[in-house]
Motif scaffolding. Structure first.
Motif, short mmCIF file in Angstrom:
data_model
loop_
_atom_site.label_atom_id
_atom_site.label_comp_id
_atom_site.label_asym_id
_atom_site.label_seq_id
_atom_site.Cartn_x
_atom_site.Cartn_y
_atom_site.Cartn_z
N SER A 12 0.83 -1.21 0.00
CA SER A 12 0.00 0.00 0.00
C SER A 12 0.86 1.26 0.00
CB SER A 12 -0.97 0.00 1.18
OG SER A 12 -0.28 0.08 2.40
N PHE A 13 1.98 1.23 0.73
CA PHE A 13 2.88 2.39 0.73
C PHE A 13 3.45 2.62 -0.67
CE2 PHE A 13 6.79 4.72 1.41
CZ PHE A 13 6.38 5.71 2.29
N ALA A 14 3.88 1.54 -1.31
CA ALA A 14 4.44 1.67 -2.66
C ALA A 14 3.39 2.14 -3.66
CB ALA A 14 5.02 0.33 -3.10
N ALA A 15 2.17 1.65 -3.53
CA ALA A 15 1.11 2.06 -4.44
C ALA A 15 0.77 3.54 -4.27
CB ALA A 15 -0.13 1.20 -4.22
N PHE A 16 0.63 3.97 -3.03
CA PHE A 16 0.34 5.38 -2.78
C PHE A 16 1.49 6.27 -3.25
CE2 PHE A 16 -2.91 4.03 0.38
CZ PHE A 16 -3.97 4.78 -0.12
N ALA A 17 2.72 5.86 -2.96
CA ALA A 17 3.87 6.67 -3.34
C ALA A 17 3.98 6.81 -4.85
CB ALA A 17 5.15 6.06 -2.77
N SER A 18 3.79 5.73 -5.57
CA SER A 18 3.89 5.81 -7.02
C SER A 18 2.75 6.61 -7.63
CB SER A 18 3.95 4.41 -7.64
OG SER A 18 2.76 3.71 -7.40
N ALA A 19 1.56 6.47 -7.07
CA ALA A 19 0.42 7.24 -7.59
C ALA A 19 0.60 8.73 -7.33
CB ALA A 19 -0.87 6.75 -6.94
N VAL A 20 1.05 9.09 -6.15
CA VAL A 20 1.25 10.51 -5.83
C VAL A 20 2.39 11.09 -6.67
CG1 VAL A 20 2.01 12.09 -4.01
CG2 VAL A 20 0.31 10.35 -3.51
N ALA A 21 3.47 10.33 -6.83
CA ALA A 21 4.59 10.81 -7.65
C ALA A 21 4.16 11.03 -9.11
CB ALA A 21 5.74 9.83 -7.59
N ALA A 22 3.38 10.10 -9.64
CA ALA A 22 2.91 10.24 -11.02
C ALA A 22 1.98 11.44 -11.16
CB ALA A 22 2.20 8.97 -11.45
N TYR A 23 1.09 11.63 -10.21
CA TYR A 23 0.18 12.77 -10.25
C TYR A 23 0.94 14.09 -10.19
CZ TYR A 23 -2.88 16.41 -8.49
OH TYR A 23 -3.52 17.60 -8.30
N GLY A 29 4.69 19.09 -12.76
CA GLY A 29 6.01 19.09 -13.36
C GLY A 29 7.14 18.80 -12.39
N GLU A 30 6.84 18.59 -11.15
CA GLU A 30 7.85 18.25 -10.16
C GLU A 30 7.20 17.34 -9.12
OE1 GLU A 30 9.20 21.75 -8.20
OE2 GLU A 30 7.26 22.19 -7.33
N SER A 31 8.02 16.59 -8.43
CA SER A 31 7.48 15.71 -7.40
C SER A 31 8.44 15.67 -6.21
CB SER A 31 7.23 14.30 -7.96
OG SER A 31 8.38 13.83 -8.60
N PRO A 32 8.25 16.60 -5.27
CA PRO A 32 9.13 16.63 -4.08
C PRO A 32 8.98 15.37 -3.24
CG PRO A 32 7.79 18.63 -4.24
CD PRO A 32 7.28 17.68 -5.26
N LEU A 37 6.34 11.13 0.25
CA LEU A 37 6.43 10.25 1.42
C LEU A 37 5.35 10.56 2.46
CD1 LEU A 37 10.29 10.01 1.94
CD2 LEU A 37 8.74 8.38 0.84
N SER A 38 5.05 11.84 2.68
CA SER A 38 4.04 12.18 3.68
C SER A 38 2.65 11.73 3.24
CB SER A 38 4.06 13.67 3.99
OG SER A 38 3.70 14.42 2.85
N THR A 39 2.35 11.90 1.96
CA THR A 39 1.04 11.47 1.47
C THR A 39 0.93 9.95 1.44
OG1 THR A 39 0.97 13.45 0.11
CG2 THR A 39 -0.63 11.75 -0.40
N ALA A 40 2.00 9.27 1.07
CA ALA A 40 1.99 7.81 1.07
C ALA A 40 1.84 7.27 2.48
CB ALA A 40 3.26 7.27 0.43
#
Length: 60
Positions: A12-23, A29-32, A37-40
């Motif tokens: 679930s952490f990996a799924a949330f992290a990848s989804a947030v990074a892609a969004y 145009g950037e993904s801090p 990590l905080s959203t995941a």
């Protein structure tokens, strides 16, 4: 039993992290890393709170 919970946490952490990074990358145009990590973490915590509530409702 414990291995399943650990797998669910990691997945679930990996799924949330990848989804947030892609969004963030697609729409901003950037993904801090801090935002990712905080959203995941918050999403993973929400998954486990939901699982806890579901178990409490099923078992009475």
């Amino acid at each position: 039993m414990i291995a399943r919970e650990i797998f669910i946490a990691i997945a679930s952490f990996a799924a949330f992290a990848s989804a947030v990074a892609a969004y963030l990358f697609a729409f901003h145009g950037e993904s801090p890393l801090k935002d990712i990590l905080s959203t995941a973490f918050a999403g993973t915590l929400g998954v486990f709170v939901g699982r806890y509530i579901e178990r409490r409702l099923i078992n009475g």
